[in-house]
Enzyme design. Sequence first.
Site, mmCIF file in Angstrom:
data_model
loop_
_atom_site.group_PDB
_atom_site.id
_atom_site.type_symbol
_atom_site.label_atom_id
_atom_site.label_comp_id
_atom_site.label_asym_id
_atom_site.label_seq_id
_atom_site.Cartn_x
_atom_site.Cartn_y
_atom_site.Cartn_z
ATOM 1 N N HIS A 69 0.866 -1.184 0.000
ATOM 2 C CA HIS A 69 0.000 0.000 0.000
ATOM 3 C C HIS A 69 0.898 1.227 0.000
ATOM 4 C CE1 HIS A 69 -3.752 2.246 0.792
ATOM 5 N NE2 HIS A 69 -2.944 3.083 1.410
ATOM 6 N N CYS A 70 0.734 2.069 -1.010
ATOM 7 C CA CYS A 70 1.614 3.224 -1.184
ATOM 8 C C CYS A 70 0.917 4.500 -0.722
ATOM 9 C CB CYS A 70 2.031 3.359 -2.646
ATOM 10 S SG CYS A 70 3.122 4.772 -2.962
#
Length: 353
Positions: A69-70
């Site tokens: 998850h960025c």
Amino acid sequence: MLLSWTVMILYNYFSAMFVGPGYVPLGWTPEKSQDCMYLQYCKVCQSYKAPRSHHCRKCNRCVMKMDHHCPWINNCCGYQNHASFTLFLLLAPLGCIHASFIFIMTMYTQLYNRISFGWSSVKIDMSAAKRDPRPIIPFGLSAFAASLFALGLALGTTIAVGMLFIIQMKVILTNKTSIESWIEEKAKDRIQYYQTGETFIFPYDMGSKWKNFRQVFTWSGIPEGDGLDWPVRDGCHQYSLTIEQLKQKADKRVRSVRYRAIEDYSGVCCPVTKGVKTFFTTPCTEEPRIALSKGDLILATRGLKHWMYGEKILISAADGGIRERGWFPRNCVEKYQYDSETDQPVDGEKKSK
């Protein structure tokens, strides 16, 4: 050319953000019902986790081929946007290198006639350019400071984002994700710990870097497959990776230790009342903390010197309740001695922290 870099960077950035990674349909089950035994079940999405998919706590969905998850794109990097995200990591350093060249040449040409060297000193006259004709845009002290700051920012971005690009390309050329690389390492640790003699072969490595590259990057921009079924190398099962995940999950239960809370913990990131060492050694991770009340039971699976990670044992867990997992201070709990057959606490035994 600088505008071209900007357009391509923003295009891939917003594509990675708004296209998204692709999510496993809610309520998904494999075509063959007997294949459910090879898959994990997600209680939040009320569906089975397809091969290579993982549940993201931030997106609150099971993500196809989840890599991570960025926070930059406020989304997950996965099946549909892995190519766009990687191109963004490539183009951003290239654009910053071009910008750095412009800044360096600007400062060089502007300072060339402004610097005078003496026997024991160097003087810089920033009042005006000592040449004719004078520059259209004046280059004073503020412009020099801004250019120097922008140069440092561009070089820092080049190094930081460039390293992330190298990491992404390493996993792409082996047709893995960051999570799958971690699963492979844990598989080696499990086999070595139990001395089973088995060999874990990553099933999705096509054996060629070019073939692995083509699994992510295509001329159409649409990745191959549907995100649920994946081609596997010869000699591997379609569910080889998910079977290994189930083995690791069972192994984690075996290695886990039951604890009981002896103090209340509010769930804050850096608790002030739990000691100086606990305050300054809080885990540097986005994983959550769980609040504890005195008497709560926790199943700890891993830990640090002053912190532990585990799952709170809820009364409603057997009825399908949502699990509470996260970090908590080690000095808030003690080992819970119990009879494995009756699941009752053992009387007369001294409990140790």
